[in-house]
Every structure is written in structure tokens, then in C-alpha cells.
Design an enzyme around this catalytic site. Structure first.
Site, short mmCIF file in Angstrom:
data_model
loop_
_atom_site.label_atom_id
_atom_site.label_comp_id
_atom_site.label_asym_id
_atom_site.label_seq_id
_atom_site.Cartn_x
_atom_site.Cartn_y
_atom_site.Cartn_z
N TYR A 112 0.86 -1.19 0.00
CA TYR A 112 0.00 0.00 0.00
C TYR A 112 0.90 1.24 0.00
O TYR A 112 1.84 1.33 0.79
CB TYR A 112 -0.88 -0.01 1.25
CG TYR A 112 -1.75 1.20 1.41
CD1 TYR A 112 -3.03 1.23 0.86
CD2 TYR A 112 -1.30 2.33 2.11
CE1 TYR A 112 -3.84 2.36 0.99
CE2 TYR A 112 -2.11 3.46 2.23
CZ TYR A 112 -3.37 3.46 1.67
OH TYR A 112 -4.16 4.56 1.79
N GLU A 201 -3.51 7.38 -4.09
CA GLU A 201 -3.30 6.08 -3.45
C GLU A 201 -3.08 4.98 -4.47
O GLU A 201 -3.77 4.92 -5.48
CB GLU A 201 -4.55 5.76 -2.61
CG GLU A 201 -4.58 4.41 -1.97
CD GLU A 201 -5.94 4.13 -1.31
OE1 GLU A 201 -6.11 4.52 -0.15
OE2 GLU A 201 -6.81 3.53 -1.97
#
Ligand code: GDP
Ligand code: MN
Length: 391
Positions: A112, A201
Site C-alpha cells: 500500500y 493512493e
């Protein structure tokens, strides 16, 4: 009011590619036949993905790995003919109009990587985790130590040592892979700063079985107040994915946000709108929207505000709360009367007016004799009355 503009995954991927972040080859399609054609062009395993402004697609069955045209046909047909319901959508789900057909990768590990604005620290923060692929909110709650944060100096951006630290924390030891991961983090920070993002993101960033580092899902939100500076973002804007009423409101300079309750609110001033919603809740009701008509509202805009509120089927009652300072009470009264004539009020409309030209406004309303209109003495009285009516 500050809000953000969203883009689809395929658009976010385009921005990543432009910033030098490697993404697998892909095409965007709107039909089953085009999905099959895109699959044939890729030639090999592909992943079919719904393009909607919501995550949790994998678990909802809207991200499907396909090895042959039959599987592509089935996946595309399913996604285009069913609304997607995921943890992020609410029970009614959302329609899927576009699909991404991307070359599939063999994943060894998922990571992530994100940049968001840290409001408390007043600067962007880069967050990375080796717990990629899953919902980051779950990681934050259950394994907060698995998220590593690094705050950026507003003028200096990401410094070399910070980038190196993040790469190390992600566990990249192979030199070429570490370099590739650093490039991804840099690219994402560049996008965040260049396009005035609220969020950028990549989830997941993957290391493939042959050691490639690739972004296979991306989400980006942009600060609405800055989109005027970015022609590219304006071109990416997709009005079909937005709440229709929120868009109409924007055209008339009204700040409108749809909520889940049953009491429509028409208020001037964001602070007064907040206070109005608080009082509705205090007296047992639930607001159906936040609507700030602003200080210098015109009759036309106020009529549009009524149209928007009354077009929401959940609305069983309306509270009009106007403190006439710059906005004049008689302007609102005229709009109320015009809206009643044009649309017809089938539900109770409780009205609390105070301030500039209030006497004239009361005269106008009295003369109009609108049966559904209920005058209120003050805000508490108004909130009590409207809550009693919808209960
Ligand atoms: P999201 O569920 O909306 O976040 O959609 P993602 O694009 O992140 O996909 C969800 C999951 O599907 C990923 O975390 C991967 O585990 C899997 N996935 C997506 N693309 C691929 C791919 O190309 N290959 C493999 N093996 N898995 C994939
Ligand atoms: Mn994802």
C-alpha cells in the site's frame, strides 16, 4: 465548502504512467464485445475491472481474472448488467458503465502506498504498508504498526533520505526493485503536489513473480477549489458518476450535499445550516440534505433550491431557516411562493425567517395562503414543528 473531485481508476492509471510509474497495459470499454476485443489485443491472462467511484470491487465480484474469451464475456456481461454493491456503496449499489481490461500480473507481494493531506500537521503525509491489497482502514485499526508514515515539508517535498527509508520499510532489498519502488513513491508524490490532490493512493502496488514493481489499482481525489488550475483534470470530470442534484446545485452556486434523512433543509450560511441540522437531530429528526443558499441568493437560485430538495423522494418535510442579513427574507418568501405555485407543496414546509425585510416577507407569505406552509417563531420551534410533522 471544500469537497473533492474523483476520477476513475483508468484515469488515475494514466496520471501514474505520465509520472513514470509503471502500470500494466489496459483498455477502457463499454460493451461486452469491446471487452473481448481488448482481451484479444492483450493476448494472455487479463483482469476485467468495473470503473466506478467506489472501492471494495474485488470482494464484490467486480474484479475478475480471465484466461479466455468466455470468461471475459461472462465477467463483462455480469458487471455491465448488475449494480455493484460493496462496503463503500450502500445497499442500492451503483451502475457500472465502463470496464477496464488490463493485462494481468502474477503477484508475489502486495503493498500500500498513499499520499494524503494531514490536516492536523498541515502538510502531506506519505503512508506505506506491506499489508497491501486489503482495505487500509482495517489495517489501520488492527495492525496500526504496519503503516509507516512520513511527513513532507510543504516546500521541499519528499527528500531522498525519506524516500530511501520508506523503500527499506517496505522490505525492498534487491537493488533494482528498490530503485523501482523509489520511483513509484516519487511519482505518486509528484502527482499529489502537481494536481492538488486530497488523496493519491496505489493499492495494491505489487511485486510480480519476475521481480517487476507495478501499480495495479489507484485512487485519486483532487481538491475542488484547485481544479480550475488543471485543464487535464477538468477534462477527466465525469458528471454521470456524480449526484445529479449536487451538480444542479453547483450551477446555481448553492452548496448542496445529499444526506440520508427525511427532513429537507434550506438555509443561508454554512454555520446556520450546521446549527439547523443539529437542532433537527436534537428533536428526533434526520436531515435529508445540507443546503446553503449563500448570502446573496437570488429568487431563481432559491426556487432551484426548492426544486432540488423536493425532487428527493425521501423528503417528508422541509425546514426553511433564513437569517436575512445580505440575503433578504422577502426574496426567500417570493421564492417560496413561486416554488409552491410551480411545484406545489405536498409536504409540510416549516418556515423560520428573521432579519432584513422580515415584516414584508411575513405579509407576502400570509397573503399567498399556502396550505402546507407552517410559520415558526424561532429555530427551536421550527425544528420541533418539522420533526413532529415527519414523525
Ligand atoms: P478493489 O478491490 O476495488 O480495491 O480492486 P483492486 O484493483 O485493488 O483488485 C482487488 C484485488 O484483486 C487485488 O488486491 C489483487 O489481489 C487482485 N488482482 C487485481 N488485479 C490482479 C492481477 O492482475 N493479477 C492477480 N493475480 N490479481 C489481481
Ligand atoms: Mn484496490
Amino acid at each position: 465548502m471544500a469537497s473533492t473531485m474523483k476520477v476513475h481508476e483508468y484515469q488515475a492509471r494514466a496520471l501514474l504512467a505520465e509520472a513514470g510509474v509503471p502500470v500494466p497495459q489496459s483498455s477502457v470499454v463499454e460493451s461486452v464485445d469491446d471487452a473481448v476485443a481488448a482481451f484479444n489485443k492483450i493476448g494472455g491472462r487479463a483482469v476485467v475491472k468495473a470503473q466506478v467511484f467506489a472501492g471494495g470491487r474485488g470482494k464484490a465480484g467486480f474484479v475478475k481474472l480471465c484466461d479466455n474469451t468466455d470468461q471475459v464475456r461472462q465477467a463483462a456481461d455480469f458487471m455491465l448488467s448488475n449494480r455493484m454493491v460493496s462496503v463503500q456503496t450502500g445497499a442500492e449499489g451503483i451502475e457500472v458503465k465502463k470496464l477496464l481490461v488490463a493485462s494481468a500480473v502474477d503477484i508475489e507481494s502486495e503493498y500500500y502506498v498513499a499520499v494524503v493531506m494531514d490536516r492536523a500537521k498541515r502538510c502531506p503525509v506519505v503512508m506505506v504498508s506491506t499489508e497491501g491489497g486489503v482495505e487500509i482502514e482495517v489495517v489501520a485499526k488492527e495492525k496500526p504498526d504496519a503503516i509507516v508514515k512520513c511527513w513532507l515539508h510543504p516546500h521541499m517535498g519528499l527528500l531522498n533520505f525519506q524516500c530511501a527509508q520508506l523503500v527499506t520499510k517496505l522490505g525492498f532489498t534487491d537493488k533494482a526493485q528498490a530503485k523501482a519502488a523509489a520511483k513509484v513513491i516519487r511519482g505518486l508524490v509528484d502527482i499529489f503536489l502537481k494536481y492538488d490532490c486530497a488523496l493519491a493512493e496505489i493499492n495494491p502496488l505489487v511485486r510480480t513473480t519476475d521481480g517487476e514493481v507495478l501499480a495495479i489499482d489507484a485512487k485519486m481525489n483532487f481538491d475542488d477549489n484547485a481544479t480550475f488550475r488543471h485543464k487535464k483534470l477538468q477534462e477527466m470530470f465525469d458528471p454521470t458518476e456524480e449526484n445529479a442534484n449536487e451538480l444542479r446545485a453547483k450551477e446555481f452556486d448553492l452548496s448542496y450535499i445529499a444526506l440520508d434523512g427525511s427532513i429537507g433543509c434550506l438555509v443561508n450560511g454554512a454555520g446556520l445550516a450546521m446549527a439547523t441540522m443539529d437542532l433537527i437531530k436534537l428533536h428526533g429528526g434526520e436531515p435529508a440534505n445540507f443546503l446553503d443558499v449563500g448570502g446573496s441568493v437570488t429568487t431563481e437560485a432559491a426556487i432551484e433550491a426548492f426544486r432540488i430538495i423536493l425532487s428527493d423522494e425521501k423528503v417528508n418535510g422541509v425546514l426553511v431557516n433564513i437569517f436575512g442579513g445580505i440575503a433578504k427574507c422577502d426574496t426567500i418568501a417570493e421564492a417560496l411562493i413561486a416554488a409552491a405555485q410551480e411545484i406545489g407543496f405536498k409536504i409540510p414546509v416549516v418556515v423560520r425567517l428573521e432579519g432584513t425585510n422580515v415584516e414584508r416577507a411575513r405579509e407576502l407569505l400570509e397573503a399567498a395562503k399556502i396550505p402546507q406552509l407552517i410559520p415558526a417563531e424561532d429555530l427551536t420551534d421550527a425544528a420541533k414543528k418539522v420533526c413532529a410533522k415527519v414523525a
